[in-house]
Design a protein around this motif. Structure first.
Motif, PDB file in Angstrom:
ATOM      1  N   CYS A  41       8.036  84.493  25.200  1.00 20.17           N
ATOM      2  CA  CYS A  41       7.730  85.101  26.500  1.00 20.17           C
ATOM      3  C   CYS A  41       8.193  86.548  26.592  1.00 20.17           C
ATOM      4  O   CYS A  41       7.748  87.290  27.473  1.00 20.17           O
ATOM      5  CB  CYS A  41       8.372  84.296  27.627  1.00 20.17           C
ATOM      6  SG  CYS A  41       7.695  82.638  27.814  1.00 20.17           S
ATOM      7  N   LEU A  68      15.547  87.621  36.725  1.00 19.85           N
ATOM      8  CA  LEU A  68      15.731  86.177  36.590  1.00 19.85           C
ATOM      9  C   LEU A  68      17.180  85.821  36.285  1.00 19.85           C
ATOM     10  O   LEU A  68      17.557  84.665  36.366  1.00 19.85           O
ATOM     11  CB  LEU A  68      14.832  85.628  35.483  1.00 19.85           C
ATOM     12  CG  LEU A  68      13.334  85.829  35.687  1.00 19.85           C
ATOM     13  CD1 LEU A  68      12.576  85.312  34.474  1.00 19.85           C
ATOM     14  CD2 LEU A  68      12.868  85.150  36.951  1.00 19.85           C
ATOM     15  N   ARG A  97       9.466  76.986  33.754  1.00 23.52           N
ATOM     16  CA  ARG A  97      10.789  76.641  34.292  1.00 23.52           C
ATOM     17  C   ARG A  97      11.327  75.467  33.489  1.00 23.52           C
ATOM     18  O   ARG A  97      11.017  74.318  33.769  1.00 23.52           O
ATOM     19  CB  ARG A  97      10.679  76.283  35.762  1.00 23.52           C
ATOM     20  CG  ARG A  97      11.996  76.258  36.446  1.00 23.52           C
ATOM     21  CD  ARG A  97      11.828  76.896  37.824  1.00 23.52           C
ATOM     22  NE  ARG A  97      13.005  77.181  38.557  1.00 23.52           N
ATOM     23  CZ  ARG A  97      13.924  78.072  38.248  1.00 23.52           C
ATOM     24  NH1 ARG A  97      13.832  78.732  37.153  1.00 23.52           N
ATOM     25  NH2 ARG A  97      14.936  78.313  39.025  1.00 23.52           N
ATOM     26  N   THR A 100      10.988  91.251  38.868  1.00 21.76           N
ATOM     27  CA  THR A 100      12.036  90.470  39.525  1.00 21.76           C
ATOM     28  C   THR A 100      13.063  90.013  38.493  1.00 21.76           C
ATOM     29  O   THR A 100      12.698  89.512  37.428  1.00 21.76           O
ATOM     30  CB  THR A 100      11.426  89.231  40.219  1.00 21.76           C
ATOM     31  OG1 THR A 100      10.414  89.663  41.113  1.00 21.76           O
ATOM     32  CG2 THR A 100      12.483  88.445  40.967  1.00 21.76           C
ATOM     33  N   THR A 159       4.809  84.945  32.809  1.00 25.96           N
ATOM     34  CA  THR A 159       5.737  84.172  33.621  1.00 25.96           C
ATOM     35  C   THR A 159       6.229  83.002  32.783  1.00 25.96           C
ATOM     36  O   THR A 159       5.430  82.220  32.266  1.00 25.96           O
ATOM     37  CB  THR A 159       5.049  83.660  34.902  1.00 25.96           C
ATOM     38  OG1 THR A 159       4.567  84.789  35.623  1.00 25.96           O
ATOM     39  CG2 THR A 159       6.017  82.871  35.754  1.00 25.96           C
ATOM     40  N   ASP A 161      11.057  89.286  35.049  1.00 25.97           N
ATOM     41  CA  ASP A 161       9.741  88.677  34.880  1.00 25.97           C
ATOM     42  C   ASP A 161       8.679  89.783  34.936  1.00 25.97           C
ATOM     43  O   ASP A 161       9.007  90.946  35.171  1.00 25.97           O
ATOM     44  CB  ASP A 161       9.510  87.542  35.877  1.00 25.97           C
ATOM     45  CG  ASP A 161       9.356  87.985  37.309  1.00 25.97           C
ATOM     46  OD1 ASP A 161       9.348  89.196  37.568  1.00 25.97           O
ATOM     47  OD2 ASP A 161       9.245  87.106  38.184  1.00 25.97           O
ATOM     48  N   PRO A 162       7.408  89.466  34.708  1.00 29.40           N
ATOM     49  CA  PRO A 162       6.385  90.516  34.608  1.00 29.40           C
ATOM     50  C   PRO A 162       6.269  91.422  35.841  1.00 29.40           C
ATOM     51  O   PRO A 162       5.886  92.582  35.712  1.00 29.40           O
ATOM     52  CB  PRO A 162       5.088  89.737  34.384  1.00 29.40           C
ATOM     53  CG  PRO A 162       5.519  88.477  33.741  1.00 29.40           C
ATOM     54  CD  PRO A 162       6.856  88.155  34.355  1.00 29.40           C
ATOM     55  N   ASP A 163       6.632  90.922  37.022  1.00 33.08           N
ATOM     56  CA  ASP A 163       6.536  91.783  38.207  1.00 33.08           C
ATOM     57  C   ASP A 163       7.831  92.534  38.508  1.00 33.08           C
ATOM     58  O   ASP A 163       7.948  93.199  39.533  1.00 33.08           O
ATOM     59  CB  ASP A 163       6.062  90.988  39.425  1.00 33.08           C
ATOM     60  CG  ASP A 163       7.062  89.951  39.902  1.00 33.08           C
ATOM     61  OD1 ASP A 163       8.167  89.864  39.335  1.00 33.08           O
ATOM     62  OD2 ASP A 163       6.738  89.226  40.865  1.00 33.08           O
TER      63      ASP A 163
END
Length: 116
Positions: free
Chosen positions: A87, A19, A104, A17, A101, A13-15
Motif C-alpha cells: 500500500c 493514520l 483495516r 489524513t 486506502t 492515507d491517500p487524502d
C-alpha cells in the motif's frame, strides 16, 4: 533502506489524513538458497494511532504478558492495525504516503478484517 528509517514515521492515507505512527514491522522469510539463509522480505507495517512506543513483542498472540503490562499496551495502542507494504507509495522525510486506502487489518487475528 534501514528499519530505523521506517520506525517512527507518520503514515498518511491517500487524502493526507494521518493514520498514526509506524511502531513495528512484519517480515516473511523468502525462498531458501543453497549456500545461505533466505532473505527477509518486508510485508507489513504495524501502525498505532495513539503511541510511538514499540510493543516489544507483546502484541504477538503467543506471548503471555503480565496483566498490568498487557493492559498498558492495549490502552496505548488501541486502534493499531496492520498495513500491507504494497500500500506504500512514497517515503519522504519521516512520512510514508499510501497510494491506496489500506484495508483495516486488526492486530488481533480473532477480530475479522474490517472491524479492527
Amino acid at each position: 533502506m534501514l528499519l530505523s528509517d521506517l520506525l517512527g514515521c507518520r503514515v498518511l492515507d491517500p487524502d493526507g489524513t494521518s493514520l498514526g505512527t509506524v511502531v513495528d514491522v512484519r517480515f516473511r522469510r523468502g525462498p531458501a538458497r543453497r549456500t545461505r539463509e533466505a532473505d527477509l522480505q518486508l510485508v507489513a507495517l504495524i501502525v498505532s494511532p495513539r503511541s510511538r512506543m514499540s510493543y516489544y513483542g507483546y502484541e504477538r498472540g503467543r506471548v503471555d504478558a503480565p496483566a498490568v503490562i498487557n493492559a498498558i499496551m492495549a490502552r496505548l495502542h488501541r486502534g493499531a492495525r496492520v498495513i500491507p507494504w504494497e500500500c506504500v507509495a512514497e517515503i519522504r522525510d519521516g512520512e510514508l504516503e499510501l497510494g491506496v486506502t489500506a484495508p483495516r487489518i486488526p492486530l488481533d487475528p480473532r477480530v475479522p478484517i474490517g472491524e479492527g
